[in-house]
Design an enzyme around this catalytic site. Structure first.
Site, PDB file in Angstrom:
ATOM      1  N   LYS A   5       0.852  -1.204   0.000  1.00 37.78           N
ATOM      2  CA  LYS A   5       0.000   0.000   0.000  1.00 37.78           C
ATOM      3  C   LYS A   5       0.884   1.249   0.000  1.00 37.78           C
ATOM      4  CE  LYS A   5      -1.867   1.581   4.043  1.00 37.78           C
ATOM      5  NZ  LYS A   5      -1.652   2.997   4.294  1.00 37.78           N
ATOM      6  N   CYS A  50      -5.863   7.908   9.878  1.00 36.89           N
ATOM      7  CA  CYS A  50      -6.030   7.173  11.141  1.00 36.89           C
ATOM      8  C   CYS A  50      -6.032   8.144  12.334  1.00 36.89           C
ATOM      9  CB  CYS A  50      -4.858   6.221  11.333  1.00 36.89           C
ATOM     10  SG  CYS A  50      -4.860   4.918  10.129  1.00 36.89           S
ATOM     11  N   ARG A  68      -1.041  14.278  13.461  1.00 35.57           N
ATOM     12  CA  ARG A  68      -0.641  14.261  12.043  1.00 35.57           C
ATOM     13  C   ARG A  68      -0.374  15.674  11.512  1.00 35.57           C
ATOM     14  NH1 ARG A  68      -1.964   9.014  10.278  1.00 35.57           N
ATOM     15  NH2 ARG A  68      -0.158   9.198   8.904  1.00 35.57           N
ATOM     16  N   ASP A 104       3.630  20.478   9.106  1.00 33.17           N
ATOM     17  CA  ASP A 104       4.605  21.572   9.064  1.00 33.17           C
ATOM     18  C   ASP A 104       5.770  21.292   8.114  1.00 33.17           C
ATOM     19  OD1 ASP A 104       4.890  19.583  11.157  1.00 33.17           O
ATOM     20  OD2 ASP A 104       6.791  20.554  11.615  1.00 33.17           O
ATOM     21  N   LEU A 105       6.178  20.039   8.015  1.00 32.96           N
ATOM     22  CA  LEU A 105       7.320  19.728   7.123  1.00 32.96           C
ATOM     23  C   LEU A 105       6.964  20.072   5.676  1.00 32.96           C
ATOM     24  CD1 LEU A 105       8.408  16.236   8.539  1.00 32.96           C
ATOM     25  CD2 LEU A 105       9.357  18.484   9.087  1.00 32.96           C
ATOM     26  N   ASP A 145       4.209   0.511  12.168  1.00 31.78           N
ATOM     27  CA  ASP A 145       3.005  -0.142  11.634  1.00 31.78           C
ATOM     28  C   ASP A 145       2.878  -1.580  12.091  1.00 31.78           C
ATOM     29  OD1 ASP A 145       2.900   1.567   8.407  1.00 31.78           O
ATOM     30  OD2 ASP A 145       2.374   2.175  10.439  1.00 31.78           O
ATOM     31  N   ARG A 164      -8.717  -1.011   4.171  1.00 35.10           N
ATOM     32  CA  ARG A 164      -7.897   0.079   3.634  1.00 35.10           C
ATOM     33  C   ARG A 164      -6.495  -0.415   3.342  1.00 35.10           C
ATOM     34  NH1 ARG A 164      -7.373   5.312   7.032  1.00 35.10           N
ATOM     35  NH2 ARG A 164      -5.817   5.570   5.381  1.00 35.10           N
TER      36      ARG A 164
HETATM   37  C1  EPZ Z   1       3.834   6.910   6.669  1.00 32.36           C
HETATM   38  O1  EPZ Z   1       2.991   7.906   7.194  1.00 32.36           O
HETATM   39  C2  EPZ Z   1       2.947   5.700   6.461  1.00 32.36           C
HETATM   40  N1  EPZ Z   1       1.890   6.022   5.493  1.00 32.36           N
HETATM   41  C3  EPZ Z   1       2.342   5.293   7.800  1.00 32.36           C
HETATM   42  O2  EPZ Z   1       1.590   4.107   7.590  1.00 32.36           O
HETATM   43  C4  EPZ Z   1       3.478   4.980   8.767  1.00 32.36           C
HETATM   44  O3  EPZ Z   1       2.922   4.683  10.027  1.00 32.36           O
HETATM   45  C5  EPZ Z   1       4.400   6.200   8.893  1.00 32.36           C
HETATM   46  O4  EPZ Z   1       4.875   6.579   7.591  1.00 32.36           O
HETATM   47  C6  EPZ Z   1       5.616   5.927   9.758  1.00 32.36           C
HETATM   48  O5  EPZ Z   1       6.316   4.828   9.255  1.00 32.36           O
HETATM   49  C7  EPZ Z   1       2.195   6.031   4.175  1.00 32.36           C
HETATM   50  O6  EPZ Z   1       3.323   5.790   3.764  1.00 32.36           O
HETATM   51  C8  EPZ Z   1       1.066   6.348   3.240  1.00 32.36           C
HETATM   52  P1  EPZ Z   1       5.615  10.229   8.959  1.00 32.36           P
HETATM   53  P2  EPZ Z   1       3.536   9.425   7.305  1.00 32.36           P
HETATM   54  O7  EPZ Z   1       5.490  11.543   8.287  1.00 32.36           O
HETATM   55  O8  EPZ Z   1       4.491   9.702   6.222  1.00 32.36           O
HETATM   56  C9  EPZ Z   1       5.474  13.619  12.210  1.00 32.36           C
HETATM   57  C10 EPZ Z   1      -0.327   2.783   7.588  1.00 32.36           C
HETATM   58  O9  EPZ Z   1      -1.019   2.221   8.441  1.00 32.36           O
HETATM   59  N2  EPZ Z   1       5.241  14.643  11.177  1.00 32.36           N
HETATM   60  O10 EPZ Z   1       6.791   9.366   8.647  1.00 32.36           O
HETATM   61  O11 EPZ Z   1       2.345  10.316   7.451  1.00 32.36           O
HETATM   62  C11 EPZ Z   1       4.309  12.653  12.395  1.00 32.36           C
HETATM   63  O12 EPZ Z   1       3.335  13.229  13.237  1.00 32.36           O
HETATM   64  C12 EPZ Z   1       0.167   4.193   7.796  1.00 32.36           C
HETATM   65  O13 EPZ Z   1       0.016   2.250   6.484  1.00 32.36           O
HETATM   66  C13 EPZ Z   1       5.319  15.992  11.556  1.00 32.36           C
HETATM   67  O14 EPZ Z   1       5.553  16.324  12.718  1.00 32.36           O
HETATM   68  O15 EPZ Z   1       4.306   9.388   8.677  1.00 32.36           O
HETATM   69  C14 EPZ Z   1       4.999  11.467  13.046  1.00 32.36           C
HETATM   70  O16 EPZ Z   1       5.134  11.714  14.429  1.00 32.36           O
HETATM   71  C15 EPZ Z   1      -0.201   4.722   9.169  1.00 32.36           C
HETATM   72  N3  EPZ Z   1       5.126  16.945  10.622  1.00 32.36           N
HETATM   73  C16 EPZ Z   1       6.399  11.484  12.407  1.00 32.36           C
HETATM   74  O17 EPZ Z   1       6.536  12.749  11.782  1.00 32.36           O
HETATM   75  C17 EPZ Z   1       4.886  16.633   9.310  1.00 32.36           C
HETATM   76  O18 EPZ Z   1       4.737  17.570   8.487  1.00 32.36           O
HETATM   77  C18 EPZ Z   1       6.614  10.442  11.345  1.00 32.36           C
HETATM   78  O19 EPZ Z   1       5.477  10.461  10.520  1.00 32.36           O
HETATM   79  C19 EPZ Z   1       4.819  15.266   8.938  1.00 32.36           C
HETATM   80  C20 EPZ Z   1       5.005  14.296   9.895  1.00 32.36           C
END
Ligand code: EPZ
Length: 433
Positions: A31, A126, A131, A134-135, A321, A414
């Site tokens: 996915k 989720c 979520r 800012d990045l 995950d 999903r």
């Molecule tokens: C990806 O989400 C995955 N989704 C998630 O899988 C997975 O849990 C996550 O990476 C971590 O491995 C997809 O790839 C579609 P992050 P993502 O940005 O990219 C913080 C599933 O069940 N953050 O790596 O959204 C965030 O809050 C899903 O398949 C900011 O602070 O996760 C988190 O604490 C759930 N600011 C950390 O970074 C931002 O602008 C890492 O999140 C963006 C993220």
């Protein structure tokens, strides 16, 4: 047209801890790679075909979003989709769909670098944490875009209709932020350097795919990625084969360790799961791996698994995950284990349901729990709060004594293709109603 979400549930009859599952399971396409691959269709002058695409709800939602932007999405066959750029475009992301899927944010990079503007609502997904984005906002500003915070969404645009290459340092390693700016860099003017990137295998796979179509990308899979803007070549006619889903693989590996006599996991890539395989082996699970296969077997019914202390971490550390499925494993391991969730606040909320089933779990704080095992679980009525906790409840229901009901299976659909067929085939008594 978007289907209304059916309120279905799974009914599962537990094995009361017996390890009787047997047979093989074929892992579906990932996915979390096919969603950015689909989003990258916006970068193409023509299009491409993707195979081994998992038939899951998130793929349907991403297809609907792309159709509304102006990309032709055609299902050629089961698991085979083709994407073709259209003539006219709409740069407003559909609010309802975007709210259902955090991955909709992946579209912002390709749309900004292709069309110079995008409107998108604060993404949903989720309930595993607030979520923030800012990045993304800070990165697009670095590339010359302006961000206007409107009612409950963002209008991002560039005066010149193009993004400028820039040097961006991510304060956090973010999976989708890394993918989004990797794609934005492909059509941006000049060079983009991304630092403190996430290093998930899906990112490398996305970069490799774009490079076969002429993108100039170096360093994917490391913490620094360099992209030279310049677009993609036309008519490369290279099909994309979706890589296996390492999270589905890990979920079945944990299920096999807990409930199978012997489980053969096919069409997977063990190299993407080294940390999970190592930890399970150290705990006492018998695992053998080959190029695209993992075999887990329980010859000795008296086998006990030792408790372990786990901390989720960006790749190649323990994947967040698989945190929920692994916690189920720890409820059956001997002694005291801890699970420390370092990526998302709110991703341990599901554990109160495990306590209802009979697990002994101590919450130290919102990020850390202690699990004492082994504890027998009893079937209960459960509701899946997110994709991965939903799968964890399936695992818990299978090892439990008695019948369980799991509501809200939309979440599980999903992220997992034909889950009940795969489970029934290896001996699980599961019904979707
Ligand atoms: C990806 O989400 C995955 N989704 C998630 O899988 C997975 O849990 C996550 O990476 C971590 O491995 C997809 O790839 C579609 P992050 P993502 O940005 O990219 C913080 C599933 O069940 N953050 O790596 O959204 C965030 O809050 C899903 O398949 C900011 O602070 O996760 C988190 O604490 C759930 N600011 C950390 O970074 C931002 O602008 C890492 O999140 C963006 C993220």
């Amino acid at each position: 047209m978007e289907e209304t979400i059916k309120k279905e549930k799974f009914v599962i009859k537990g094995l009361s801890g017996k390890k009787t599952l047997n047979g093989s399971v074929k892992i579906s396409g990932a996915k979390n790679v096919v969603l950015p691959i689909m989003a990258s269709s916006i970068l193409f002058e023509d299009g491409f075909t993707a195979t081994n695409v998992p038939e899951i709800e998130d793929v349907k939602r991403m297809g609907e979003l792309l159709e509304q932007i102006g990309i032709g999405v055609e299902q050629r066959n089961k698991n085979i989709y083709s994407f073709k750029i259209g003539k006219k475009f709409n740069t407003e992301l559909n609010r309802d769909i975007s709210k259902k899927m955090r991955a909709s944010i992946l579209l912002t990079g390709p749309m900004l670098s292709r069309f110079g503007e995008v409107y998108f609502p604060h993404p949903g997904g989720c309930v595993i944490g607030k979520r923030p984005i800012d990045l993304f906002v800070n990165g697009f500003k670095k590339m010359g875009a302006e961000v206007r915070d409107e009612n409950d969404g963002y209008k991002i645009f560039t005066q010149k209709g193009k993004l400028n290459g820039a040097e961006i340092f991510f304060n956090l390693q973010s999976h989708t932020a890394t993918e989004t700016f990797l794609m934005a860099g492909v059509l941006a003017k000049g060079k983009t350097i991304l630092k403190n990137c996430a290093m998930e295998p899906e990112i490398t796979n996305l970069a490799d795919f774009l490079v076969t179509h002429g993108a100039k990308i170096k360093g994917a899979g490391t913490s620094t990625i360099e992209i030279i803007g310049g677009g993609l070549l036309k008519d490369k006619k290279i099909e994309y084969v979706t890589m296996p889903d390492r999270i589905e693989t890990g979920s079945f590996l944990i299920l096999g360790a807990l409930s199978a006599k012997k489980l053969i996991i096919e069409k997977c890539n063990p190299d993407d799961l080294e940390v999970v395989i190592n930890i399970l082996k150290e705990s006492g699970v018998r695992i053998t791996t080959s190029k695209n296969e993992i075999i887990v077997e329980n010859n000795n019914p008296k086998q006990i698994f030792n408790g372990v202390n786990i901390k989720t971490h960006e790749y190649p550390g323990f994947p967040t995950d698989l945190q929920a499925p692994m916690t189920i494993f720890l409820t059956q391991a001997q002694g005291e284990s801890t699970m420390f969730e370092t990526i998302f606040e709110g991703r341990l909320n599901y554990t109160e349901n495990l306590v209802r089933m009979g697990a002994e779990i101590l919450v130290w704080n919102p990020y850390k729990i202690e699990i004492k095992g082994p504890r027998k679980l009893k079937g209960k009525k459960l509701e899946s709060p997110d994709i991965r906790a939903g799968l964890a409840f399936i695992i818990a229901s299978i090892i439990a004594k008695g019948e369980s009901e799991i509501d809200n299976v939309y979440y599980i659909d999903r992220g997992y293709e034909n889950i009940e067929e795969k489970l029934s085939k290896i001996g699980v008594n599961i019904k979707r109603i």
